[in-house]
Design a protein around this motif. Structure first.
Motif, mmCIF file in Angstrom:
data_model
loop_
_atom_site.group_PDB
_atom_site.id
_atom_site.type_symbol
_atom_site.label_atom_id
_atom_site.label_comp_id
_atom_site.label_asym_id
_atom_site.label_seq_id
_atom_site.Cartn_x
_atom_site.Cartn_y
_atom_site.Cartn_z
ATOM 1 N N PRO A 114 -4.598 2.270 -9.752
ATOM 2 C CA PRO A 114 -5.432 1.870 -8.528
ATOM 3 C C PRO A 114 -4.991 2.272 -6.880
ATOM 4 O O PRO A 114 -5.554 1.236 -6.031
ATOM 5 C CB PRO A 114 -5.072 -0.120 -7.996
ATOM 6 C CG PRO A 114 -3.146 0.324 -8.542
ATOM 7 C CD PRO A 114 -3.619 1.041 -9.214
ATOM 8 N N PHE A 115 -4.455 2.664 -6.820
ATOM 9 C CA PHE A 115 -4.198 3.578 -5.700
ATOM 10 C C PHE A 115 -4.913 4.103 -4.798
ATOM 11 O O PHE A 115 -5.179 4.695 -3.433
ATOM 12 C CB PHE A 115 -2.809 4.538 -5.959
ATOM 13 C CG PHE A 115 -1.416 4.512 -6.571
ATOM 14 C CD1 PHE A 115 -0.971 3.652 -6.071
ATOM 15 C CD2 PHE A 115 -1.513 4.268 -8.401
ATOM 16 C CE1 PHE A 115 0.002 3.424 -6.635
ATOM 17 C CE2 PHE A 115 -0.753 3.955 -8.468
ATOM 18 C CZ PHE A 115 0.435 3.250 -8.054
ATOM 19 N N ASP A 116 -5.828 4.818 -5.998
ATOM 20 C CA ASP A 116 -7.102 5.151 -4.334
ATOM 21 C C ASP A 116 -8.138 4.223 -3.721
ATOM 22 O O ASP A 116 -8.497 4.132 -2.943
ATOM 23 C CB ASP A 116 -8.589 5.524 -6.157
ATOM 24 C CG ASP A 116 -8.274 6.904 -6.435
ATOM 25 O OD1 ASP A 116 -7.476 7.397 -5.226
ATOM 26 O OD2 ASP A 116 -8.670 7.232 -7.438
ATOM 27 N N GLN A 117 -7.920 2.510 -4.135
ATOM 28 C CA GLN A 117 -8.185 1.584 -3.004
ATOM 29 C C GLN A 117 -7.362 1.523 -2.240
ATOM 30 O O GLN A 117 -7.451 0.293 -1.556
ATOM 31 C CB GLN A 117 -8.716 0.724 -3.935
ATOM 32 C CG GLN A 117 -9.889 0.901 -4.551
ATOM 33 C CD GLN A 117 -9.744 2.029 -6.045
ATOM 34 O OE1 GLN A 117 -9.072 1.856 -6.278
ATOM 35 N NE2 GLN A 117 -10.929 2.851 -5.762
ATOM 36 N N MET A 118 -5.862 1.933 -2.071
ATOM 37 C CA MET A 118 -4.965 1.273 -1.083
ATOM 38 C C MET A 118 -4.581 1.399 -0.431
ATOM 39 O O MET A 118 -3.745 1.199 0.190
ATOM 40 C CB MET A 118 -3.733 0.579 -2.448
ATOM 41 C CG MET A 118 -4.261 0.253 -3.482
ATOM 42 S SD MET A 118 -2.335 -0.061 -4.754
ATOM 43 C CE MET A 118 -2.237 -2.184 -4.073
ATOM 44 N N SER A 119 -5.289 2.757 0.031
ATOM 45 C CA SER A 119 -5.378 3.429 1.577
ATOM 46 C C SER A 119 -4.304 3.163 2.688
ATOM 47 O O SER A 119 -4.916 2.791 3.901
ATOM 48 C CB SER A 119 -5.734 4.933 1.668
ATOM 49 O OG SER A 119 -7.363 4.738 1.579
ATOM 50 N N PHE A 120 -5.837 1.636 2.709
ATOM 51 C CA PHE A 120 -5.937 0.573 3.531
ATOM 52 C C PHE A 120 -4.704 0.453 3.935
ATOM 53 O O PHE A 120 -4.494 -0.622 4.433
ATOM 54 C CB PHE A 120 -6.613 -0.855 3.180
ATOM 55 C CG PHE A 120 -6.074 -1.431 2.322
ATOM 56 C CD1 PHE A 120 -5.632 -2.557 2.691
ATOM 57 C CD2 PHE A 120 -5.984 -1.570 0.466
ATOM 58 C CE1 PHE A 120 -5.069 -3.665 1.876
ATOM 59 C CE2 PHE A 120 -5.477 -2.380 0.078
ATOM 60 C CZ PHE A 120 -4.939 -3.643 0.786
ATOM 61 N N LEU A 121 -3.723 -0.035 3.071
ATOM 62 C CA LEU A 121 -2.224 -0.806 3.147
ATOM 63 C C LEU A 121 -1.910 0.115 4.424
ATOM 64 O O LEU A 121 -1.078 -0.522 5.350
ATOM 65 C CB LEU A 121 -1.539 -0.243 2.666
ATOM 66 C CG LEU A 121 -1.549 -1.909 0.970
ATOM 67 C CD1 LEU A 121 -0.587 -1.487 0.076
ATOM 68 C CD2 LEU A 121 -1.424 -3.017 1.592
ATOM 69 N N GLY A 122 -1.926 1.848 4.596
ATOM 70 C CA GLY A 122 -1.475 2.669 5.637
ATOM 71 C C GLY A 122 -2.259 2.546 7.158
ATOM 72 O O GLY A 122 -1.459 1.930 8.213
ATOM 73 N N ALA A 123 -3.518 1.756 6.532
ATOM 74 C CA ALA A 123 -3.781 0.987 7.777
ATOM 75 C C ALA A 123 -2.825 -0.936 8.452
ATOM 76 O O ALA A 123 -3.109 -0.512 9.722
ATOM 77 C CB ALA A 123 -5.175 0.792 8.096
ATOM 78 N N LEU A 124 -2.998 -1.603 7.581
ATOM 79 C CA LEU A 124 -2.398 -2.455 7.598
ATOM 80 C C LEU A 124 -0.786 -2.490 8.275
ATOM 81 O O LEU A 124 -0.646 -2.629 9.891
ATOM 82 C CB LEU A 124 -1.726 -3.899 6.769
ATOM 83 C CG LEU A 124 -1.734 -4.969 6.350
ATOM 84 C CD1 LEU A 124 -2.286 -5.953 7.514
ATOM 85 C CD2 LEU A 124 -1.401 -4.936 5.650
#
Length: 129
Positions: free
Chosen positions: A77-87
């Motif tokens: 699922p890591f392709d969908q988790m780069s938003f955590l960097g934005a958070l």
């Protein structure tokens, strides 16, 4: 790439600016917004969001290289988790309450998946991830 990070920062600033306009012209929606939109804040928040997203993507790409996974292969699922960097990057500017953080963590993984599938079906992307 640097171009991707800079483009992401520009896109994030544009989205936050659009939210600021919405907050200004549709006051009934103001309870939905997490903070008050003022011009310096809009730029700072947008830049942090865009940079954080790009940095999260860089970390994921680095991990794929170290694990010898080709860049064209799904890394779910890591392709969908780069938003955590934005958070995380946005925490420099604004820390939401626990309920908002939990909502973002629970809802956000599904939004990129849906957006990627839609973009793939529309022919905007070559792969669904």
């Amino acid at each position: 790439t640097w171009r991707g990070i800079i483009g992401g920062m520009f896109a994030a600033c544009s989205v936050v600016f659009a939210q600021a306009l919405l907050a200004e012209f549709v006051p009934s929606m103001s309870p939905l917004f997490l903070f008050h939109y003022q011009l310096p804040d809009v730029l700072i928040y947008g830049l942090l969001q865009g940079f954080g997203e790009g940095f999260g993507d860089l970390i994921k790409s680095f991990a794929k290289r170290r694990l010898l996974i080709k860049s064209t292969v799904a890394f779910f699922p890591f392709d969908q988790m780069s938003f955590l960097g934005a958070l995380v990057a946005s925490f420099i500017f604004y820390i939401p309450d626990k309920a908002h953080i939990i909502a973002v963590i629970l809802i956000s993984p599904f939004l990129p998946v849906l957006a990627n599938i839609l973009a793939y079906k529309l022919g905007w992307k070559k792969v669904w991830w």
